[in-house]
Scaffold this motif. Sequence first.
Motif, mmCIF file in Angstrom:
data_model
loop_
_atom_site.group_PDB
_atom_site.id
_atom_site.type_symbol
_atom_site.label_atom_id
_atom_site.label_comp_id
_atom_site.label_asym_id
_atom_site.label_seq_id
_atom_site.Cartn_x
_atom_site.Cartn_y
_atom_site.Cartn_z
ATOM 1 N N GLU A 28 0.849 -1.185 0.000
ATOM 2 C CA GLU A 28 0.000 0.000 0.000
ATOM 3 C C GLU A 28 0.895 1.249 0.000
ATOM 4 O O GLU A 28 2.016 1.222 0.519
ATOM 5 N N PRO A 29 0.426 2.347 -0.566
ATOM 6 C CA PRO A 29 1.240 3.572 -0.539
ATOM 7 C C PRO A 29 1.371 4.111 0.878
ATOM 8 O O PRO A 29 0.452 3.991 1.687
ATOM 9 N N GLU A 30 2.538 4.691 1.161
ATOM 10 C CA GLU A 30 2.759 5.258 2.486
ATOM 11 C C GLU A 30 2.556 6.769 2.512
ATOM 12 O O GLU A 30 2.496 7.365 3.578
ATOM 13 N N ALA A 31 2.414 7.387 1.336
ATOM 14 C CA ALA A 31 2.138 8.827 1.275
ATOM 15 C C ALA A 31 1.481 9.143 -0.061
ATOM 16 O O ALA A 31 1.756 8.482 -1.076
ATOM 17 N N VAL A 32 0.623 10.138 -0.066
ATOM 18 C CA VAL A 32 -0.180 10.480 -1.241
ATOM 19 C C VAL A 32 -0.224 11.994 -1.405
ATOM 20 O O VAL A 32 -0.308 12.741 -0.420
ATOM 21 N N ALA A 33 -0.165 12.451 -2.649
ATOM 22 C CA ALA A 33 -0.418 13.861 -2.978
ATOM 23 C C ALA A 33 -1.464 13.884 -4.087
ATOM 24 O O ALA A 33 -1.227 13.369 -5.181
ATOM 25 N N TYR A 34 -2.611 14.460 -3.779
ATOM 26 C CA TYR A 34 -3.719 14.499 -4.738
ATOM 27 C C TYR A 34 -4.326 15.903 -4.751
ATOM 28 O O TYR A 34 -5.176 16.230 -3.923
#
Length: 472
Positions: free
Chosen positions: A373-379
């Motif tokens: 799973e991703p550990e950080a997101v920018a949306y």
Amino acid sequence: MTGSWSMGESGSERILVIGAGMAGVVAARLLKDSGFAVTVLEARPRLGGRVWTDTSLGAPLDLGGSWIHGVDGNPLTLWCDKLGIPLIESEGDRLLIDKRATASTRDGQRKQVRLGRAAFRAAIEWASWKSKAMARVKGPRSVSVKDAVDPLLHAAWLPEIDKLVIATFVEGSEGVQGAPYEAVAAEEWWPTEGLDRNAQPKGGFVSLIEDGARGLDIRFNAPVRRMAWNGAGVAAFLDSGERLEADRAIVTVPLGLLRAGWPALDPQPPADQQRAIIRLGYGAGVLGKIYLRFPRRFWPDQPTWFGRLPDAPDRRGTFNTWVSHHHETGQPILLSFSNGAVAANLDRTASDKEVVAVAMQSLHAMFGNDIPEPEAVAYPRWLSDPWSRGGYSYPAVGSAPEDRALFARPLADRVFFAGEATEPVEYGTVHAALWSAEQTAEALFRTATGHDASRDRRPWAGARTGAGRHNG
């Protein structure tokens, strides 16, 4: 760091520039270095507007404008060269990771589906001819991409793989135009600059924005509620209640913001200019970008671009194209895009968790369920962002070719306009914002001084010029 950008000697006129994006920063710097007293008013607490280099994932990533479209002769290319910024080119074919595919790359798959490719080309050509033939009756650009291709997406005589490839053409159009296919004119379904060499500045556009803003008087958190103008000057009324007066102003805010009355122009522009502002394509959709940082890389090292076919001919835009940023950042970061109606709905209604789930469904379809799973997101949500209300302009159904020039027309030589939406050909790009800024700054300079502006001292001196309002 670059030196003076002076266009020549000027008087001491006071100039207000509304917006500190690429257009606002470039226009303000050209005028300030030419001797004008310039104040920049920016609603956000930061520089860049829709050009925003973010570091929240541990590396500089452009959440808005990312690419230099058409590297050769582009002013942004020369500016990067002046600052010593290397370019990362988008090279090579895109790997296709999809059990339904009959070829290993996107281009290879498109070459295989000769019937679908020919049918799509014929549909677009017919729609373009029909739109031009019907212009007198139904107005300009009356046929949408949807009108042109929907019969093909549901055609019983086309193999399913052909329809999926046609869907990738539509998905690509919705992505690069930043709008759903029913809003995009078939005559301009794909921008010309999208066919040229494309590249990204290493480290993002932030270095260019900061270089342009050097020495400027910029007031952040200062949205302009109303801009009053007459033959003698301008007055900006800030949301805080403060009033600022000047000799002239340049408005560079996104088209959606201007439509919403930020700032409200008092008096309003002439009727034909108002109609142009309304007709121009902006805000019906968005190119929805997402960056995901993972604990490890699980995707191929090369090529950096890969993806899959859409879920179905009429289910597109669900993060089907991916770009690895592992090499340039040193971190396991992926970029992807949502397009069309899906992008608009995700931006406006979905939680970040729901958006990530849609993106992960696409990755699971390619790599299975054992990926981390991703550990950080920018949306970023440019469509629902109150200070952008969209991503960039596009060729809308019902808009006229002259609308961009009408939008850009100065009001009594006191209020000028700049921004990518004012450019008639390569709108929707970062370099269009730059072109519009220099053209508008030159026009203001000529009006205020009676002299032509020199271009010799700009960081991009010698670059190709746009098919714009003041360039030759």
